[in-house]
Design a protein around this motif. Sequence first.
Motif: not given
Length: 311
Positions: A194-212
């Motif tokens: 993905v080009h961008g992420v809006i993350d409102v969860v944090g924790g492991p989900q943020l780490v996985d989203a950054y990987r994407a």
Amino acid sequence: MRALTIDHSAPGHLSLRETPDPAPTPHQALVRIHSFSVNHGEAAFVVPNGEEGTIPGWDAAGVVVRAATDGTGPAAGTPVVTLGPAGAWAELRAVETELMGTAPEGADLGAAGALPVAAGSALRALRRLGPILGRRVLVTGASGGVGRFAVQLAARGGAHVVAATSDTAKGEALTRLGAHEVVAGDALTVIEPVHGVIDVVGGPQLVDAYRALAPHGTLVAVGHSSGVGEEFPFGALFGDGGRHDRSLTTFFLLDDADGLGADLEWLASLVGRGELDPQITFRDDWTRTPDALAALLAREITGKAVLDIPR
């Protein structure tokens, strides 16, 4: 005036009491509040840890009863949507004129009161991604208050929206809001970049989203509803292997206030025209505020919770 004040001896840490009317500074307008909305951060942090006797509340909408004496802001009688660090859960509120926007005449002020923190954060976080037209944008926690606004606004901006949620049964509702893909929050390691992420969860989900993130992509950390920290494994921040120049940035709406009043006015106009759905899933009299906060913490409310002050 009456106000909900922090009272740690009361159920839900709140009491409805008579308090002095606020005394506006020259750059503040006095607003009679009709409705306010509550947010997860208020439920989890502000109310349990607030100073005794203070009036909490970020989001509210009402009508100006006394314009700012310095000549800024709207005139008396104007319906407005307001934001501030405190003071929303009361019959009257003194508001910085730069933190209020005019609502359309005849608008549902409860719907307008649902906007400031959730919709304002979604809008301004999306801007940090740069141009999104035709690009893939991931929204985590998409079924929450900020997430539902982010999905709608990203779709309006021309993005291909990937909505991540812990409950994929909400997929149909997210699709109606503009999501092109709905994925489980624990499946982010297998989605296309993905080009961008809006993350409102944090924790492991943020780490996985950054990987994407694709090269040159950006993740904006808006919320932390998971309540746990982030731990990046060794190599997660390497730039090789097609992972070059990805960024992670933090965000806090009240530290990004320049021009916010105009944004709130624009968002209120979209709601007034039926082009932005505030997704209000809990609405009641303001005496039910403790119940709304408890329901938010228990994740029984998706979307926004709005409380109305009887006139």
